[in-house]
Design a protein around this motif. Sequence first.
Motif, PDB file in Angstrom:
ATOM      1  N   ILE A  37      46.444  37.845  46.497  1.00 54.11           N
ATOM      2  CA  ILE A  37      47.596  36.948  46.816  1.00 54.11           C
ATOM      3  C   ILE A  37      47.369  35.867  46.948  1.00 54.11           C
ATOM      4  CG2 ILE A  37      49.793  36.908  48.099  1.00 54.11           C
ATOM      5  CD1 ILE A  37      49.419  39.943  48.464  1.00 54.11           C
ATOM      6  N   LEU A  38      46.552  35.337  47.974  1.00 49.58           N
ATOM      7  CA  LEU A  38      46.660  33.898  48.133  1.00 49.58           C
ATOM      8  C   LEU A  38      45.621  33.295  47.253  1.00 49.58           C
ATOM      9  CD1 LEU A  38      45.861  34.334  52.359  1.00 49.58           C
ATOM     10  CD2 LEU A  38      48.083  33.864  50.910  1.00 49.58           C
ATOM     11  N   PHE A  39      44.478  33.612  46.842  1.00 52.23           N
ATOM     12  CA  PHE A  39      43.567  32.876  45.983  1.00 52.23           C
ATOM     13  C   PHE A  39      43.649  33.243  44.685  1.00 52.23           C
ATOM     14  CE2 PHE A  39      41.350  33.411  50.364  1.00 52.23           C
ATOM     15  CZ  PHE A  39      41.818  32.093  50.746  1.00 52.23           C
ATOM     16  N   VAL A  40      44.753  34.087  44.264  1.00 51.10           N
ATOM     17  CA  VAL A  40      44.684  34.266  43.013  1.00 51.10           C
ATOM     18  C   VAL A  40      44.845  33.402  41.878  1.00 51.10           C
ATOM     19  CG1 VAL A  40      47.339  34.484  42.637  1.00 51.10           C
ATOM     20  CG2 VAL A  40      46.123  36.323  41.518  1.00 51.10           C
ATOM     21  N   ASP A  41      45.409  32.319  42.180  1.00 53.99           N
ATOM     22  CA  ASP A  41      45.286  31.253  40.827  1.00 53.99           C
ATOM     23  C   ASP A  41      44.049  30.790  40.746  1.00 53.99           C
ATOM     24  OD1 ASP A  41      48.113  31.622  40.765  1.00 53.99           O
ATOM     25  OD2 ASP A  41      48.712  29.923  42.341  1.00 53.99           O
ATOM     26  N   GLN A  42      43.234  30.480  41.828  1.00 55.44           N
ATOM     27  CA  GLN A  42      41.965  29.980  41.706  1.00 55.44           C
ATOM     28  C   GLN A  42      40.897  31.079  41.042  1.00 55.44           C
ATOM     29  OE1 GLN A  42      43.456  29.923  44.574  1.00 55.44           O
ATOM     30  NE2 GLN A  42      43.538  27.818  45.077  1.00 55.44           N
ATOM     31  N   LEU A  43      41.517  32.310  41.442  1.00 56.27           N
ATOM     32  CA  LEU A  43      40.385  33.682  40.737  1.00 56.27           C
ATOM     33  C   LEU A  43      40.747  33.701  39.297  1.00 56.27           C
ATOM     34  CD1 LEU A  43      40.274  35.867  43.781  1.00 56.27           C
ATOM     35  CD2 LEU A  43      38.346  34.256  43.035  1.00 56.27           C
ATOM     36  N   ASN A  44      42.267  33.456  39.172  1.00 60.35           N
ATOM     37  CA  ASN A  44      42.278  33.806  37.639  1.00 60.35           C
ATOM     38  C   ASN A  44      41.576  32.849  36.715  1.00 60.35           C
ATOM     39  OD1 ASN A  44      44.110  35.882  37.907  1.00 60.35           O
ATOM     40  ND2 ASN A  44      46.058  34.734  38.297  1.00 60.35           N
ATOM     41  N   GLU A  45      41.100  31.762  36.960  1.00 63.60           N
ATOM     42  CA  GLU A  45      40.478  30.902  36.426  1.00 63.60           C
ATOM     43  C   GLU A  45      39.221  31.775  35.695  1.00 63.60           C
ATOM     44  OE1 GLU A  45      41.467  27.733  35.302  1.00 63.60           O
ATOM     45  OE2 GLU A  45      43.315  28.251  36.733  1.00 63.60           O
ATOM     46  N   ILE A  46      38.707  32.655  36.276  1.00 60.78           N
ATOM     47  CA  ILE A  46      37.546  33.413  35.948  1.00 60.78           C
ATOM     48  C   ILE A  46      38.057  34.577  35.345  1.00 60.78           C
ATOM     49  CG2 ILE A  46      35.378  34.593  36.856  1.00 60.78           C
ATOM     50  CD1 ILE A  46      35.777  32.622  39.128  1.00 60.78           C
ATOM     51  N   ARG A  47      37.214  35.041  34.213  1.00 63.89           N
ATOM     52  CA  ARG A  47      37.745  36.312  33.478  1.00 63.89           C
ATOM     53  C   ARG A  47      36.593  37.278  33.453  1.00 63.89           C
ATOM     54  NH1 ARG A  47      42.257  36.586  30.489  1.00 63.89           N
ATOM     55  NH2 ARG A  47      43.640  34.771  30.445  1.00 63.89           N
ATOM     56  N   ILE A  48      36.755  38.424  33.726  1.00 68.11           N
ATOM     57  CA  ILE A  48      35.761  39.464  33.541  1.00 68.11           C
ATOM     58  C   ILE A  48      36.235  40.541  32.684  1.00 68.11           C
ATOM     59  CG2 ILE A  48      34.607  41.360  34.770  1.00 68.11           C
ATOM     60  CD1 ILE A  48      34.506  39.605  37.272  1.00 68.11           C
ATOM     61  N   GLY A  49      35.637  40.419  31.706  1.00 64.11           N
ATOM     62  CA  GLY A  49      35.938  41.627  30.582  1.00 64.11           C
ATOM     63  C   GLY A  49      37.274  41.490  30.005  1.00 64.11           C
ATOM     64  N   GLY A  50      37.538  40.267  29.950  1.00 62.67           N
ATOM     65  CA  GLY A  50      38.901  39.692  29.451  1.00 62.67           C
ATOM     66  C   GLY A  50      40.108  39.685  30.417  1.00 62.67           C
ATOM     67  N   TYR A  51      39.775  40.249  31.460  1.00 62.20           N
ATOM     68  CA  TYR A  51      40.864  40.305  32.569  1.00 62.20           C
ATOM     69  C   TYR A  51      40.872  39.267  33.527  1.00 62.20           C
ATOM     70  CZ  TYR A  51      41.853  44.875  30.639  1.00 62.20           C
ATOM     71  OH  TYR A  51      42.134  45.989  29.885  1.00 62.20           O
ATOM     72  N   LYS A  52      41.668  38.637  33.960  1.00 62.25           N
ATOM     73  CA  LYS A  52      41.522  37.510  35.147  1.00 62.25           C
ATOM     74  C   LYS A  52      41.038  38.135  36.375  1.00 62.25           C
ATOM     75  CE  LYS A  52      45.415  34.884  33.068  1.00 62.25           C
ATOM     76  NZ  LYS A  52      46.874  34.369  33.325  1.00 62.25           N
TER      77      LYS A  52
END
Length: 90
Positions: free
Chosen positions: A37-52
């Motif tokens: 929830i809190l860091f989702v925007d920063q983590l969504n910059e990274i993709r693993i297997g096509g998923y954020k």
Amino acid sequence: MSEEQKQDNAKAYWQKNVRLMMYLLAVWFVVSFGCGILFVDQLNEIRIGGYKLGFWFAQQGSIYTFLAIIFIYAFQMRKLDKEFGVDDDE
């Protein structure tokens, strides 16, 4: 062992048990709430297997972390039980 020593031993056992639980719950909170929830925007910059990555943590990561915490807790409590002589092994 005197009654006072038994009470001190029981108190030390539960203090270590509660400390372990609080540590593991803090890890679970950081992974599930923080990463999902809190860091989702920063983590969504990274993709693993096509998923954020933020989406992955929200959907799967917290579940895997919870399962790991269960095994860690069981392992650590077995050690703690042996340390305080309250294990089931005879």
